[in-house]
Structure formats: structure tokens, C-alpha cells
Write a protein that holds these residues in place. Sequence first.
Motif, mmCIF file in Angstrom:
data_model
loop_
_atom_site.group_PDB
_atom_site.id
_atom_site.type_symbol
_atom_site.label_atom_id
_atom_site.label_comp_id
_atom_site.label_asym_id
_atom_site.label_seq_id
_atom_site.Cartn_x
_atom_site.Cartn_y
_atom_site.Cartn_z
ATOM 1 N N LYS A 187 0.797 -0.931 0.263
ATOM 2 C CA LYS A 187 -0.019 -0.051 0.077
ATOM 3 C C LYS A 187 0.786 1.487 0.074
ATOM 4 N N LEU A 188 0.566 2.235 -0.948
ATOM 5 C CA LEU A 188 1.304 3.571 -1.021
ATOM 6 C C LEU A 188 0.643 4.359 -0.123
ATOM 7 N N HIS A 189 1.265 5.240 0.723
ATOM 8 C CA HIS A 189 0.850 6.212 1.608
ATOM 9 C C HIS A 189 1.253 7.550 0.931
ATOM 10 N N GLN A 190 0.286 8.519 1.016
ATOM 11 C CA GLN A 190 0.641 9.911 0.725
ATOM 12 C C GLN A 190 1.439 10.827 1.890
ATOM 13 N N PHE A 191 2.415 11.246 1.640
ATOM 14 C CA PHE A 191 2.903 12.141 2.713
ATOM 15 C C PHE A 191 2.931 13.526 2.293
ATOM 16 N N LEU A 192 2.958 14.590 3.342
ATOM 17 C CA LEU A 192 3.149 16.011 2.628
ATOM 18 C C LEU A 192 4.563 16.252 3.261
ATOM 19 N N LEU A 193 5.457 17.034 2.107
ATOM 20 C CA LEU A 193 6.724 17.438 2.389
ATOM 21 C C LEU A 193 6.628 18.812 2.644
ATOM 22 N N LEU A 194 7.520 19.300 3.866
ATOM 23 C CA LEU A 194 7.492 20.403 4.567
ATOM 24 C C LEU A 194 8.744 20.918 4.941
ATOM 25 N N GLU A 195 8.841 22.194 4.982
ATOM 26 C CA GLU A 195 10.271 22.589 5.307
ATOM 27 C C GLU A 195 10.625 22.082 6.777
ATOM 28 N N ASN A 196 11.751 21.984 6.962
ATOM 29 C CA ASN A 196 12.319 21.657 8.214
ATOM 30 C C ASN A 196 12.898 22.913 9.047
ATOM 31 N N VAL A 197 11.783 23.466 9.794
ATOM 32 C CA VAL A 197 12.088 24.978 10.408
ATOM 33 C C VAL A 197 13.211 24.974 11.425
#
Length: 404
Positions: A187-197
Motif C-alpha cells: 500500500k502506498l501512503h501519501q505524505f506531505l513534504l514540508l520545510e524543516n524549520v
Amino acid sequence: SESRTAVLLEPFVHQVGGHMSMMKYDEHTVCKPLVSQELSFYESLPLAMRQFTPQYKGIVSVHLKKDSLGNLTLIASPSLQTESCGRLDNAIGDSSVTIWHKCKWAASTGTGSEHTLVKWTHTQLTKTFKDSCPGKMLLRTDLQYRTDSLLEDANRNQPERNSYNPWGLHCHRQHLNRMSSKHNENKLHQFLLLENVVSKYNYPCILDLKMGTRQHGDDASEEKKARHIKKCEQSTSASLGVRICGMQVYQADTGHFLCKDKYYGRKLSPEGFRQTLRQFLCNGNHLRTDLLEPIILRLKALLSVIRKQTSYRFYSSSLLIIYDGQEHKENTAPLDNHLHFQKTNCTSSHGAHHARVDVRMIDFAHTTFKGSKCNHTTYDGPDHGYIFGLENLIKILQNISEGK
């Protein structure tokens, strides 16, 4: 036509709050499971708010991989969608050196996965978690973790630094267990890519504040709604519009990070909240008064922006206050060997140089606004619960600044 390189996701070791596991994608990027309401927020983010949120970098597909021993890892498969959505800087790609030292995994088959590389296996995670928090598996008391001194060379230099916050590893372990019990490997899961602050900080001191007087989203069940209302009533969320959800602060006198979790934050009285806020600005030797003005200015700027956002409700979102525990030399007070860090009894140290600080809003899974794809209720005017929390936070910091 060229086969795309898969990325082995690491646990994000500077996660201080929340229950969803944050993963490290590369030095400048973190990722988290995609929630459509959060994606909707990032895609329609008002320009004025962008300086106060992590940069949205796109979406990535992730799958669970289990080896013959049952150890679990998460593998991200970058796609064209990631690049078109993400507009990832070349600079970010060039500097994305992780503790895997750019080890490459074959995206399609198991070939290439036999290279000698460090894996965050389930067993190792559990062990690291236990080592970092001996005898305190429930994490409901004060925690400390080292900036690993195992890597010292003959001259006692530390070329690398590994820091493990127990809370992030706790979330990661639970997340892997949930994923493996609910879904198969394909199963493929969708992940959000966000800035490492926090990537620009050597010793990131982080305060995670749950903002507002209401925490439940519009979609919450009656049971969940009642649970969240009770948590707010029994904590500083009701009285101050803000409560502590997690914290790590570098202690220069011991070389440890002092950590607090959400259970600690829930039990605080308004006075306890004030003391913990002061403790967040104490490095074990003195109070970092050089940080107060820049933090207050940034919070006031955010307050001005939030007041202008009509229809937005930031239910269950957090606010991060971040600074570097490594001081500029001109700010460092003389070290007194007899001075020990006791609760909040730090002596003051005044420095002219304004240290780098950051204030960022995170976690928008329950944020609602007019025109949202996932809209449940349309509200008028700004989020008064959030504003109430910000005003109280600013007031408390101003009192600390004035020595009250």
C-alpha cells in the motif's frame, strides 16, 4: 526513463509534541501523513501567513518495508508530482546529506537494499527510546537527553552530534505499529513534504504551544468533542488560550536537553505555565533575556496577521517558538560553578545582540476557512480563541522581560 532513487525516511529527532510521527526526508525537509484538510490549507495559504508557516514542498508516496526479521522501515518514492508541486531548490537537494550519507535504495525491487547502511529498525528504535529515557517509558515526567558524546575523537572534539528526543521516537514507534497492523507492504501512503524549520539551528530549543480555547475540529465525534472540551477546561487552554504541548531546551551547564511532554503541559496552572515559559528561556546558567524582544516582536507580527484572517479557525494547531541553544559569545554570562539550575531561578544576562528566533504555526489538519475543499462550517471574523492565546503569551513574555 532513469530509475528514480527511493529515500529511506528517518525519525525526526526534534519532534517535541503531537501524536502523528514526523519523518526526516532530508536535512531541510520533513514529511508527515497527508490529511486533505491540511493540504487544502497549504495550497490556499494567504501570502501574509507564509512567513509564519513551514514552506510546503509537495507530496511524496511512502510505503512500509519489512525485512526477513520483521524490522520495519518507511521508504519514500519521489515522483514527478513531488517535483512539480514542490519546486524543491537545487540547493536543498545538494545539501541533503543525512546519517545515511546519501545511500541509495532501488525504488522498484529489493535489489540494492542489501548495501551496508544504518537502518532505524523497530528493535533499534525501541532500544534507543529506552536508552534515552531509562525507567520512564510513559514520558510523563522531566526528561533529559544527551547530545551524544560517543563520537568524541582523541582531542575530545565531537565531529557529529546525534540528539534523540524521546517523544519523537515514541510517536514513530507507535506510527510504525499502526501502519503495519492496518496495511500491507504494497500500500502506498501519501505524505506531505514540508520545510524543516529547525535545520538551521545547532541546538534547537523548541516550545510547542497548542493555541486557542477550542481544540476539536468541526468533524469531531461527540465523544472526541467532549474529550477535547474537558482537556481545555482542565488546562491553561481555557484560562489563557494556550497550553504547552512539548518542549526541549538546551542546558549549557550539563550539555543535555531538558524535555517536557504534553502530559506535563496539561497539568500546569497559569502560574506553572509562566514558570515553564521562563524555564524555556533558561540555559542552566542564566535567563536568555536577549531572546525576549525578538520573540515578542515576532508574536506581535503574527497577531497582526491573524486579526486580518476572516473565516479562519485554527483548531488544534500548534505554534512553535524556536531559538538556538548555542549562544553568541557576547551574550554568555560568566560561568559560576556554584550556580545550579533550580526550577526557574536563573540569573539574568543582558546582551545587545538579538539572537536568531523563529515563530511558526504548524498542524492544520483541523483548520477550516471559507472556500476550503474540506469546509464543514463557515465562520465570520478572525479566530478570537487563537488571538486570546497570542495576547496572553505576549503579555507573559513582556512581564518576564520587565522582571515581573
